[in-house]
Design an enzyme around this catalytic site. Structure first.
Site, PDB file in Angstrom:
ATOM      1  N   CYS A 201      -9.213  16.073  -0.223  1.00 30.25           N
ATOM      2  CA  CYS A 201     -10.605  16.109   0.236  1.00 30.25           C
ATOM      3  C   CYS A 201     -10.814  15.438   1.586  1.00 30.25           C
ATOM      4  O   CYS A 201     -11.908  15.519   2.152  1.00 30.25           O
ATOM      5  CB  CYS A 201     -11.510  15.443  -0.797  1.00 30.25           C
ATOM      6  SG  CYS A 201     -11.142  15.900  -2.491  1.00 30.25           S
TER       7      CYS A 201
ATOM      8  N   HIS B  22     -19.460  10.417   0.924  1.00 32.54           N
ATOM      9  CA  HIS B  22     -18.598  11.364   0.210  1.00 32.54           C
ATOM     10  C   HIS B  22     -19.366  11.928  -0.981  1.00 32.54           C
ATOM     11  O   HIS B  22     -19.309  13.123  -1.243  1.00 32.54           O
ATOM     12  CB  HIS B  22     -17.317  10.655  -0.230  1.00 32.54           C
ATOM     13  CG  HIS B  22     -16.273  11.568  -0.774  1.00 32.54           C
ATOM     14  ND1 HIS B  22     -15.792  12.661  -0.081  1.00 32.54           N
ATOM     15  CD2 HIS B  22     -15.605  11.562  -1.968  1.00 32.54           C
ATOM     16  CE1 HIS B  22     -14.882  13.287  -0.808  1.00 32.54           C
ATOM     17  NE2 HIS B  22     -14.761  12.635  -1.960  1.00 32.54           N
TER      18      HIS B  22
ATOM     19  N   GLU C 183     -17.899   4.002  -4.169  1.00 26.38           N
ATOM     20  CA  GLU C 183     -18.350   4.185  -2.789  1.00 26.38           C
ATOM     21  C   GLU C 183     -19.564   3.303  -2.497  1.00 26.38           C
ATOM     22  O   GLU C 183     -19.647   2.684  -1.424  1.00 26.38           O
ATOM     23  CB  GLU C 183     -18.694   5.653  -2.538  1.00 26.38           C
ATOM     24  CG  GLU C 183     -19.073   5.946  -1.102  1.00 26.38           C
ATOM     25  CD  GLU C 183     -19.253   7.414  -0.805  1.00 26.38           C
ATOM     26  OE1 GLU C 183     -19.425   7.742   0.389  1.00 26.38           O
ATOM     27  OE2 GLU C 183     -19.238   8.240  -1.745  1.00 26.38           O
TER      28      GLU C 183
ATOM     29  N   LYS D  46     -23.031  17.355  -0.130  1.00 29.13           N
ATOM     30  CA  LYS D  46     -22.356  18.115  -1.196  1.00 29.13           C
ATOM     31  C   LYS D  46     -23.348  18.601  -2.242  1.00 29.13           C
ATOM     32  O   LYS D  46     -23.080  19.566  -2.955  1.00 29.13           O
ATOM     33  CB  LYS D  46     -21.278  17.258  -1.880  1.00 29.13           C
ATOM     34  CG  LYS D  46     -20.017  17.042  -1.066  1.00 29.13           C
ATOM     35  CD  LYS D  46     -18.980  16.265  -1.869  1.00 29.13           C
ATOM     36  CE  LYS D  46     -17.714  16.014  -1.062  1.00 29.13           C
ATOM     37  NZ  LYS D  46     -17.942  15.043   0.042  1.00 29.13           N
TER      38      LYS D  46
ATOM     39  N   HIS E 252     -18.611  20.714  -3.062  1.00 34.74           N
ATOM     40  CA  HIS E 252     -17.433  19.999  -2.561  1.00 34.74           C
ATOM     41  C   HIS E 252     -16.454  21.029  -2.004  1.00 34.74           C
ATOM     42  O   HIS E 252     -15.791  21.747  -2.749  1.00 34.74           O
ATOM     43  CB  HIS E 252     -16.791  19.205  -3.694  1.00 34.74           C
ATOM     44  CG  HIS E 252     -15.818  18.172  -3.211  1.00 34.74           C
ATOM     45  ND1 HIS E 252     -15.083  18.317  -2.054  1.00 34.74           N
ATOM     46  CD2 HIS E 252     -15.433  16.976  -3.732  1.00 34.74           C
ATOM     47  CE1 HIS E 252     -14.303  17.269  -1.886  1.00 34.74           C
ATOM     48  NE2 HIS E 252     -14.508  16.438  -2.885  1.00 34.74           N
TER      49      HIS E 252
ATOM     50  N   PHE F 223      -8.498  12.545  -3.535  1.00 37.36           N
ATOM     51  CA  PHE F 223      -7.479  12.329  -4.548  1.00 37.36           C
ATOM     52  C   PHE F 223      -6.198  11.849  -3.867  1.00 37.36           C
ATOM     53  O   PHE F 223      -5.883  12.231  -2.742  1.00 37.36           O
ATOM     54  CB  PHE F 223      -7.186  13.634  -5.300  1.00 37.36           C
ATOM     55  CG  PHE F 223      -8.188  13.959  -6.379  1.00 37.36           C
ATOM     56  CD1 PHE F 223      -9.203  13.089  -6.724  1.00 37.36           C
ATOM     57  CD2 PHE F 223      -8.099  15.158  -7.076  1.00 37.36           C
ATOM     58  CE1 PHE F 223     -10.110  13.391  -7.719  1.00 37.36           C
ATOM     59  CE2 PHE F 223      -8.998  15.475  -8.076  1.00 37.36           C
ATOM     60  CZ  PHE F 223     -10.008  14.588  -8.405  1.00 37.36           C
TER      61      PHE F 223
END
Length: 405
Positions: A166, A298, A309, A330, A335, A393
């Site tokens: 990502c 994010h 976050e 998003k 995403h 990830f």
């Protein structure tokens, strides 16, 4: 004094629409693209790019013979080419001699051509055929979009692909900035693409247990997970000298880049790793933590990412966080994995220039673990600075800092 890296071209395609204007208009108005998947896809929701918007793909304007030379295009490459063409045209660089001599392409992709791979496997394992399409390998390579964009535009400089899940396109933009600072190129076409809304890919994501059953609700109570999207976002970056010499229009500046690795867990985020990337981006840009900023989070809407976050932001910014505003696009475009860092930075830069912070959608109410100055309705906000974060990830973190034009 370190050379400034300017943004002179923007291009994108997503479930929200085709082109920067369409994407910004819908995101600003809070008109998201998340909706139920269409058969034969598995049951679920996503934000996919279709042709129902009435805006044709820019690939339809390209000479068919030039497209033929690119070979078979996976949907992944088609998205990258469309966004790339828009960005280069927006920068006024189509057919410009700089493309052949002092330019580079850096694109990020989380995975390769999923549709091409799955079609080949259906023939091989499902239908029992002994052969697959002869262009299966070149069309499905993760490097295909960057290579095909270089062929389409005539770029002979370095052409590189970043695959950091990502964070892929944020990494591509950050490294493109450093390439220009180092004097290795005058122009870098950078961004990312993703086309993971295929049956096999979706089934894998669903099996992971991170997809929402309703919609994406970043930092909200009762959030249920992330929602996949697809598309591409590409920006044209230039050295200040080159941009000013040719009288380019300036969208803003890519002023800083911070990257870190959690070195901890494949899917669970680490607060310290996130905070380290945010700090590094600010330090690289020479911008204080108390400088009012539009923070493009994010914000996946997952149980683990959002609190980590939020905690990292509190750790880095402290009381100054109250002077910032946090958005999470998003919730509109889904995403977009390898493309998500680029489209979030792009939309954030447009928001800076427009002086409007777009809303976080689908919010059901505050979560005490995600206490942030969220923008829940579009509001006037005109700071000089954008902070755009991508936490992937594998614990791969990338944060970009932009300045208003």
């Amino acid at each position: 004094m370190r050379a400034r890296v300017l943004v002179t071209g923007l291009g994108c395609v997503s479930g929200v629409g085709r082109g920067v204007a369409a994407n910004w208009e819908r995101v600003r108005k809070g008109d998201g693209a998340i909706r139920p998947l269409q058969p034969p896809a598995p049951d679920g929701i996503a934000a996919w790019a279709d042709d129902e918007t009435g805006a044709p793909s820019l690939l339809g304007t390209v000479d068919p013979e030039r497209l033929r030379r690119l070979g078979k295009l996976d949907r992944l490459s088609a998205f990258a080419l469309e966004a790339g063409l828009e960005a280069v045209a927006d920068a006024g660089l189509l057919e410009h001699p700089t493309l052949a001599r002092r330019s580079a392409i850096l694109l990020g992709c989380g995975s390769g051509g999923n549709a091409t791979i799955e079609t080949a496997y259906e023939r091989l394992f499902g239908a029992g055929q002994r052969k697959v399409h002869p262009q299966t390998i070149p069309s499905s390579m993760v490097a295909a979009p960057a290579a095909q964009l270089s062929m389409l535009l005539g770029v002979h400089g370095p052409v590189l692909t970043f695959s950091g899940a990502c964070a892929s396109s944020a990494q591509a933009l950050g490294e493109a900035m450093h390439m220009i600072r180092a004097g290795r190129a005058d122009v870098v076409i950078a961004g990312g693409a993703e086309a993971c809304l295929t049956r096999g890919s979706l089934t894998g994501w669903q099996s992971l247990g991170v997809l929402a059953s309703d919609t994406c609700r970043p930092f909200s109570r009762d959030r249920r997970g992330m929602v996949l999207g697809e598309g591409a976002a590409v920006l044209v970056l230039e050295s200040e000298r080159h941009a000013l010499e040719r009288g380019a229009r300036i969208h803003g500046e890519l002023a800083g880049y911070g990257a870190s690795s959690d070195a901890s867990h494949m899917t669970a985020p680490d607060l310290e790793g996130i905070a380290a990337a945010i700090r590094a981006a600010h330090e690289d840009a020479g911008i204080g933590f108390d400088t009012a900023a539009l923070v493009s989070a994010h914000g996946t809407g997952t149980a683990l990412n959002d609190p980590a976050e939020a905690a990292a932001m509190h750790r880095v910014y402290g009381p100054a966080l109250a002077h910032h505003r946090v958005i999470a696009t998003k919730s509109a475009h889904g995403h977009m994995i390898g493309a998500t860092g680029a489209i979030e930075f792009l939309l954030g830069l447009v928001a800076l220039n427009e002086g409007i912070a777009p809303p976080v959608l689908n919010h059901l109410g505050p979560d005490p673990d995600c206490d942030l100055p969220l923008v829940l309705a579009a509001q006037a906000f005109a700071p000089e600075v954008l902070v755009s974060s991508s936490f992937a990830f594998g614990g791969l973190n990338a944060v970009l800092v932009g300045r208003r034009a």
